[in-house]
Design an enzyme around this catalytic site. Structure first.
Site, short mmCIF file in Angstrom:
data_model
loop_
_atom_site.label_atom_id
_atom_site.label_comp_id
_atom_site.label_asym_id
_atom_site.label_seq_id
_atom_site.Cartn_x
_atom_site.Cartn_y
_atom_site.Cartn_z
N ASP A 54 28.93 13.31 -1.98
CA ASP A 54 28.18 14.35 -2.68
C ASP A 54 29.00 15.61 -2.94
O ASP A 54 28.88 16.23 -3.99
CB ASP A 54 26.97 14.76 -1.83
CG ASP A 54 25.80 13.84 -2.10
OD1 ASP A 54 26.00 12.82 -2.78
OD2 ASP A 54 24.69 14.16 -1.63
N GLU A 63 32.10 15.97 -3.55
CA GLU A 63 32.99 15.81 -4.70
C GLU A 63 32.20 15.86 -6.00
O GLU A 63 32.64 16.43 -6.99
CB GLU A 63 33.72 14.47 -4.61
CG GLU A 63 35.18 14.61 -4.26
CD GLU A 63 35.81 13.25 -4.05
OE1 GLU A 63 35.90 12.47 -5.03
OE2 GLU A 63 36.17 12.95 -2.89
N TYR A 64 31.02 15.25 -5.96
CA TYR A 64 30.15 15.27 -7.14
C TYR A 64 29.76 16.71 -7.47
O TYR A 64 29.83 17.15 -8.62
CB TYR A 64 28.91 14.42 -6.87
CG TYR A 64 27.87 14.47 -7.95
CD1 TYR A 64 27.89 13.58 -9.01
CD2 TYR A 64 26.86 15.43 -7.92
CE1 TYR A 64 26.94 13.63 -10.01
CE2 TYR A 64 25.90 15.50 -8.92
CZ TYR A 64 25.94 14.59 -9.96
OH TYR A 64 24.98 14.65 -10.95
N ASP A 65 29.37 17.45 -6.42
CA ASP A 65 28.99 18.85 -6.64
C ASP A 65 30.15 19.63 -7.25
O ASP A 65 29.95 20.48 -8.12
CB ASP A 65 28.55 19.49 -5.32
CG ASP A 65 27.24 18.92 -4.81
OD1 ASP A 65 26.51 18.30 -5.62
OD2 ASP A 65 26.95 19.07 -3.61
N SER A 78 -2.05 -7.60 -0.40
CA SER A 78 -1.10 -8.60 0.07
C SER A 78 -1.91 -9.83 0.49
O SER A 78 -3.11 -9.87 0.28
CB SER A 78 -0.28 -8.04 1.23
OG SER A 78 -1.14 -7.54 2.21
N LEU A 79 -1.27 -10.81 1.07
CA LEU A 79 -1.97 -12.04 1.43
C LEU A 79 -1.74 -12.40 2.88
O LEU A 79 -0.66 -12.18 3.41
CB LEU A 79 -1.43 -13.21 0.58
CG LEU A 79 -1.80 -13.25 -0.90
CD1 LEU A 79 -1.00 -14.35 -1.60
CD2 LEU A 79 -3.29 -13.50 -1.09
N LYS A 95 3.42 -19.90 -5.07
CA LYS A 95 3.67 -18.50 -4.71
C LYS A 95 5.08 -18.15 -5.16
O LYS A 95 6.07 -18.61 -4.59
CB LYS A 95 3.53 -18.31 -3.20
CG LYS A 95 3.64 -16.85 -2.79
CD LYS A 95 3.18 -16.68 -1.35
CE LYS A 95 3.17 -15.23 -0.92
NZ LYS A 95 4.45 -14.57 -1.01
N GLU A 128 3.91 -11.73 -11.25
CA GLU A 128 5.19 -11.68 -10.55
C GLU A 128 6.32 -11.71 -11.58
O GLU A 128 6.36 -12.58 -12.43
CB GLU A 128 5.27 -12.92 -9.65
CG GLU A 128 6.17 -12.80 -8.48
CD GLU A 128 5.52 -12.08 -7.30
OE1 GLU A 128 4.36 -11.61 -7.41
OE2 GLU A 128 6.19 -12.00 -6.26
N LYS A 179 -6.85 -19.78 -3.74
CA LYS A 179 -7.85 -18.76 -4.06
C LYS A 179 -9.20 -19.43 -4.25
O LYS A 179 -9.28 -20.43 -4.98
CB LYS A 179 -7.46 -18.03 -5.35
CG LYS A 179 -6.09 -17.39 -5.27
CD LYS A 179 -5.67 -16.77 -6.59
CE LYS A 179 -4.28 -16.15 -6.42
NZ LYS A 179 -3.73 -15.62 -7.68
N LYS A 228 2.60 -21.11 3.55
CA LYS A 228 4.04 -20.96 3.43
C LYS A 228 4.77 -22.28 3.66
O LYS A 228 4.34 -23.10 4.47
CB LYS A 228 4.54 -19.93 4.46
CG LYS A 228 4.08 -18.49 4.18
CD LYS A 228 4.62 -18.01 2.86
CE LYS A 228 4.68 -16.50 2.74
NZ LYS A 228 5.53 -15.78 3.61
#
Ligand code: IVH
Length: 693
Positions: free
Chosen positions: A42, A44-46, A91-92, A130, A186, A302, A326
């Site tokens: 940072d 060096e960036y500054d 979530s599941l 899934k 997804e 489902k 799963k």
């Protein structure tokens, strides 16, 4: 660069230097914000930015259209704007075996009365692969795509609309869709596309990704949408969020509607009428899995009927009507190089396997959990052993067994330490408990660090940019002693900016990220405190019961007296037993914990728990007790329904009870209600009251 003195530059040299600086700074901005991989410190960036500013100050006419000085604040500190999902992204729950699957189905039958009473009524499920990608939500208003967001924490995600617009597979306008429609699905990358993209990245000297999932996530979360556009992202749509009118009567109808509107729907989705059909489909898909050109990590089931879905509702943050089955974990063999001991925030010592790195399911694994002392003994795990490890989805890798045939001759059983490796305090193991605990409490630096890490973690305060290393350094410097000090880090801004690896920009970003979290939901605050046994779900129960921070704090003070009504109220919360209550009260019993909580109360804006939208509900805020047999619904469904209308459901009758709903066979509770003069309703009267009759 160090040699450049703006005072000595000619106008032509200055113009050339500004052009060079603009390009260089833009490249670093991209590395930092878009790729999460800064290439220079940072400081060096500054310095680059300061040089740019100094030259511009001397040659104001040369300030370029694309000058870095004009871009200040162009990229938001956290990267993307936030989007609050109109309906949370859930979530599941998981099942890993036929037995767990049957338990799931039995649970549904027990919840819905007509299914409990009549075993001949079948439940139809839609079984969908899934997809192993990242979930997104697409909002359409009057048929136009308006917002696209990542899941985030489920309640608030990131606005990636422009990036999602670049996906061909996402329709931008819909014909015949409801006025408001949120489609969930997804985003993923196929395996061939992933390999090809990685080759291109490597050839160009750019970042390569570990697996298609990471590649999809990294490609979508780009601040520059032209980068996303060049990445081969695809979509499968499978669910809805906000919806102005129902679409069909089943999940299957809904998938058909998605297809009609032009969304890609997974062609392997099937309707299954029984557990047997589900299992048959599971076998088929397991066999087909390797031949698919995208990764799937299980099958989602489902409940097909949407009216049943509606009644089943959700548990914590997952639907009760769906579950993920799963695929078995992937396994690999490797050598155990050592066992280290980690100290958790409550002092629990957890042994960790240090492994010879090995690839399991596309990810390099070098550590695995060994759970506890007994687990090592039971499996007789020794340093130097060859072990089988497994990894399932995002679960922490585990050591399954030792390959004893490959055991070195001189190996010895592992001896578990009896002192804390971090602070040297005794580590004791109470009778009947699996865990050995460091007794160092407040003096153990490892516990303090873990408590702090927990406090800023994702489900707690979720402070981006405050990683373990920073916390450790700030604690060593004493600018961080209690969690409340986090909100005073702004007082140390210059000190932080001056530290190695930091700069003005990163210090400001951190302080801004902390500032963003001053307003916090009560349940998150409770979870963040790290009280043993109080996870997210329990924290929510507490937030729901007590509503406001002060109220909770006072009630816990009063509950110290185990004979009090406050204690009865606490242990009466469904899901909070005496053991959890003890941990909560032990926490409040410590002066320093109360002090930290008071301190936090002053520094933060703690949002009260918001009851579901219950305007006009006749039972909002009322406490209801069900007793006896209900005729039309199961006890579980009645409870969920009452809660969705803003009522609290208690297990026993007290002066706080407003209604007792008594069916046939009601006994002592109905009597107690009568004694206390509390209104007792029949099931019919209850249904009329809530408008369900
Ligand atoms: S349904 C009720 N269906 O799995 C809605 N999720 O572990 C809950 N996922 O966050 C999600 N394929 O990212 C659903 N066919 C599918 C899915 C799917 C993949 C992901 C999704 C979700 C995660 C839960």
């Amino acid at each position: 660069m160090a040699d450049i003195d703006p005072g000595n530059l000619t106008e032509m040299e200055a113009a050339a230097e500004l052009e060079r600086l603009a390009a260089e700074i833009a490249a670093h901005d991209k590395a930092y914000h878009a790729d999460d991989a800064p290439v220079i410190p940072d400081a060096e960036y500054d310095a680059l930015r300061r040089l740019n500013d100094a030259i511009e100050a001397r040659f104001p006419d040369l300030v370029r259209e694309n000058s870095p000085s004009r871009q200040v604040g162009a990229a938001p500190a956290g990267g993307f704007a936030k989007v609050t999902h109109a309906r949370p992204m859930l979530s599941l729950g998981n099942v890993f075996s036929e037995e767990e699957l049957r338990d799931f189905v039995d649970g549904l039958r027990r919840f819905l009365k007509e299914l409990r009473d009549d075993p001949t009524i079948a439940i139809e499920f839609v079984a969908e692969p899934k997809i192993d990608g990242l979930s997104i939500s697409l909002r359409y208003e009057n048929g136009e795509f308006v917002t696209g967001a990542t899941r985030g924490d489920g309640a608030v995600g990131e606005d990636v609309t422009e990036n999602l617009r670049t996906l061909d597979e996402i329709p931008k306008t819909l014909m015949g869709a409801p006025e408001i429609l949120e489609v969930r699905g997804e985003v993923y990358m196929t395996r061939p596309d992933f390999l090809e993209m990685n080759e291109r990245q490597e050839a160009a000297g750019d970042k390569v990704f570990a697996n298609p999932r990471n590649a999809a996530a990294g490609s979508l979360r780009q601040l520059d949408s032209t980068i996303t556009a060049a990445r081969p992202l695809k979509l499968f749509a499978y669910a809805w969020g906000d919806l102005s009118e129902p679409v069909g009567e089943t999940q299957w109808d809904f998938l058909a509607a998605l297809g009609k509107w032009g969304f890609p729907v997974n062609p392997l989705a099937r309707v299954c009428g029984s557990v047997e059909e589900i299992l048959e489909n599971y076998e088929k898909l397991s066999a087909a899995r390797a031949g698919l050109d995208y990764d799937i990590d299980g099958i989602v089931y489902k409940v097909n009927r949407l009216d049943w879905q509606e009644r089943l509702g959700m548990v914590s943050r997952a639907p009760r009507w769906a579950v993920a089955h799963k695929f078995p974990a992937e396994k690999a063999e490797t050598v155990l190089n050592g066992i280290t001991i980690q100290v958790g925030r409550t002092g629990t010592l957890t042994p960790v396997a240090e492994l010879e790195p090995v690839t399991v399911g596309g990810v390099v694994v070098s550590r695995a959990t060994l759970h506890n002392e007994d687990e090592i003994g039971r499996k007789d795990i020794r340093i130097g052993d060859t072990v089988v490890i497994q990894r399932a989805g995002d679960v922490i890798p585990q050591v399954v067994e030792v390959v004893t045939a490959k055991r070195p001759k001189e190996s010895k059983p592992f001896v578990f330490p009896e002192v804390c490796p971090e602070c040297g305090s005794h580590a004791v193991r109470p009778e009947g408990e699996a865990a050995r605990r460091c007794t160092g409490g407040l003096v153990c630096p490892a516990q303090a660090l873990e408590r702090m890490k927990h406090f800023v973690s994702r489900n707690a305060f979720d402070i981006e940019g405050l990683g373990a290393k920073h916390i450790e350094a700030f604690m060593a410097d004493d600018i961080l002693r209690t969690p409340a000090d986090i909100f005073r880090l702004g007082d140390h801004r210059d000190g932080i900016a001056g530290r190695e690896g930091w700069g003005d920009r990163s210090a400001d970003n951190l302080i801004a990220a902390i500032g963003d979290r001053r307003a916090i939901d009560l349940d998150r605050l409770i979870y963040a405190l790290g009280i043993p046994q109080v996870g997210s779900a329990t924290a929510r129960l507490l937030a729901k019961q007590y509503g406001a921070l002060d109220n909770w704090r006072n009630a816990m003070g009063a509950a110290e007296n185990r004979e009090s009504e406050a204690y009865a109220e606490l242990t009466d919360i469904d899901g909070i037993g005496p053991s959890v209550a003890e941990d909560i009260l032990e926490f409040f019993g410590e002066t320093h914990n109360r002090a930290v909580l008071d301190d936090l109360g002053e520094l933060l804006d703690v949002r009260n728990f918001e009851a579901p939208d219950t305007v006009g509900s006749p039972i909002a805020g009322k406490t209801v007790v069900f007793t006896g047999t209900l005729e039309t619904v199961t006890r579980s469904e009645a409870k969920v329904r009452a809660e969705s209308l803003g009522a609290k459901v208690a297990g026993s009758v007290s002066t706080k009870t407003d209604y007792v709903v008594a069916g046939p066979g009601a006994g002592s509770k109905a009597k107690k209600a009568a004694d206390l003069g509390i209104a007792t309703l029949t099931e019919d009267e209850w249904l009329k009251l809530i408008g369900d009759a």
